[in-house]
Design a protein around this motif. Structure first.
Motif, short mmCIF file in Angstrom:
data_model
loop_
_atom_site.label_atom_id
_atom_site.label_comp_id
_atom_site.label_asym_id
_atom_site.label_seq_id
_atom_site.Cartn_x
_atom_site.Cartn_y
_atom_site.Cartn_z
N THR A 67 26.33 7.67 7.96
CA THR A 67 27.03 8.04 9.20
C THR A 67 26.29 7.57 10.45
N LEU A 68 25.05 7.12 10.29
CA LEU A 68 24.29 6.61 11.43
C LEU A 68 24.85 5.26 11.87
N PRO A 69 24.72 4.96 13.16
CA PRO A 69 25.10 3.62 13.60
C PRO A 69 24.25 2.58 12.86
N LYS A 70 24.77 1.40 12.68
CA LYS A 70 24.04 0.34 11.97
C LYS A 70 22.79 -0.11 12.72
N LYS A 71 22.77 0.09 14.03
CA LYS A 71 21.64 -0.31 14.86
C LYS A 71 21.23 0.88 15.72
N LEU A 72 19.96 1.30 15.57
CA LEU A 72 19.41 2.37 16.39
C LEU A 72 18.32 1.81 17.29
N ASP A 73 18.18 2.40 18.45
CA ASP A 73 17.05 2.04 19.30
C ASP A 73 15.80 2.75 18.80
N VAL A 74 15.95 4.02 18.37
CA VAL A 74 14.83 4.81 17.87
C VAL A 74 15.24 5.57 16.63
N LEU A 75 14.48 5.41 15.56
CA LEU A 75 14.65 6.18 14.33
C LEU A 75 13.50 7.18 14.29
N VAL A 76 13.82 8.48 14.28
CA VAL A 76 12.81 9.53 14.27
C VAL A 76 12.75 10.15 12.88
N LYS A 77 11.62 9.92 12.22
CA LYS A 77 11.37 10.56 10.93
C LYS A 77 10.73 11.90 11.23
N MET A 78 11.23 12.95 10.61
CA MET A 78 10.76 14.29 10.92
C MET A 78 9.44 14.63 10.23
N GLY A 79 9.04 13.83 9.28
CA GLY A 79 7.82 14.14 8.53
C GLY A 79 8.15 14.94 7.30
N CYS A 80 9.07 14.43 6.52
CA CYS A 80 9.54 15.14 5.32
C CYS A 80 9.09 14.43 4.05
N ASN A 81 8.05 13.61 4.17
CA ASN A 81 7.54 12.86 3.01
C ASN A 81 8.63 12.05 2.32
N TYR A 87 16.49 0.69 8.28
CA TYR A 87 17.57 0.64 9.26
C TYR A 87 17.13 -0.27 10.38
N MET A 88 18.08 -0.87 11.00
CA MET A 88 17.78 -1.68 12.16
C MET A 88 17.46 -0.73 13.31
N ALA A 89 16.18 -0.62 13.63
CA ALA A 89 15.74 0.22 14.73
C ALA A 89 14.63 -0.51 15.47
N ASP A 90 14.70 -0.47 16.79
CA ASP A 90 13.68 -1.13 17.59
C ASP A 90 12.34 -0.41 17.47
N LYS A 91 12.40 0.91 17.24
CA LYS A 91 11.18 1.71 17.18
C LYS A 91 11.36 2.80 16.14
N VAL A 92 10.30 3.08 15.38
CA VAL A 92 10.29 4.19 14.42
C VAL A 92 9.20 5.16 14.86
N VAL A 93 9.55 6.43 14.99
CA VAL A 93 8.64 7.48 15.40
C VAL A 93 8.59 8.50 14.28
N ASN A 94 7.39 8.99 13.95
CA ASN A 94 7.26 10.03 12.94
C ASN A 94 6.76 11.30 13.62
N PHE A 95 7.57 12.36 13.58
CA PHE A 95 7.18 13.63 14.19
C PHE A 95 6.11 14.34 13.37
N GLY A 96 5.89 13.96 12.11
CA GLY A 96 4.80 14.49 11.31
C GLY A 96 4.84 15.99 11.05
N LEU A 97 5.98 16.51 10.68
CA LEU A 97 6.14 17.95 10.48
C LEU A 97 6.08 18.37 9.02
N GLU A 98 5.55 17.49 8.15
CA GLU A 98 5.56 17.78 6.71
C GLU A 98 4.76 19.02 6.32
N ASP A 99 3.75 19.39 7.08
CA ASP A 99 2.90 20.53 6.71
C ASP A 99 3.22 21.81 7.48
N VAL A 100 4.32 21.82 8.20
CA VAL A 100 4.69 23.00 8.98
C VAL A 100 5.71 23.80 8.18
#
Length: 133
Positions: A67-81, A87-100
């Motif tokens: 359901t995501l657009p084919k092209k994202l400016d930012v893909l945010v990984k929540m930190g879920c391992n 995906y086509m994304a200009d930037k990937v950010v990891n919020f790093g929440l795997e241990d919370v």
């Protein structure tokens, strides 16, 4: 600017990211969320916490990565391992929440991280020099 929040089930972390993204959006961003293996419904504990803080979760439900657009400016990984499909994304950010594990703490961290991401992206947009969050 298109931003997608992703995790496994899209029932808690990523959908909370989407909710806060919509809450703090001034029209600058298009906000999405999805999961690699979407759950059947929202995480009940997370939904109750959000609603107790005045953030309605009506209209939010887990969605598939398709359901995501084919092209994202930012893909945010929540930190879920997870390894997100490419995906086509200009930037990937990891919020790093795997241990919370505490859901209330996690929600507060997501809220702060979404606000920080938006501030960083807006600064970068104005100066066109920010390359990482």
């Amino acid at each position: 600017m298109k931003i997608g929040f992703v995790c496994n089930g899209n029932s808690f972390k990523s959908i909370i990211g989407e909710r806060f993204g919509n809450e703090f959006n001034d029209g600058t961003f298009e906000i999405y969320s999805a999961g690699t293996k979407p759950a059947e419904k929202l995480n009940e504990a997370g939904k109750k916490i959000m609603e107790s803080k005045g953030y309605s979760m009506d209209g939010y439900f887990p969605e598939d990565m398709d359901t995501l657009p084919k092209k994202l400016d930012v893909l945010v990984k929540m930190g879920c391992n997870i390894d997100c499909p490419i995906y086509m994304a200009d930037k990937v950010v990891n919020f790093g929440l795997e241990d919370v594990d505490d859901k209330e703490e996690c929600i507060e961290l997501i809220k702060m991280k979404v606000k920080g991401l938006f501030e960083t992206l807006k600064r970068g947009k104005k100066g066109e020099s920010a390359t990482s969050c």
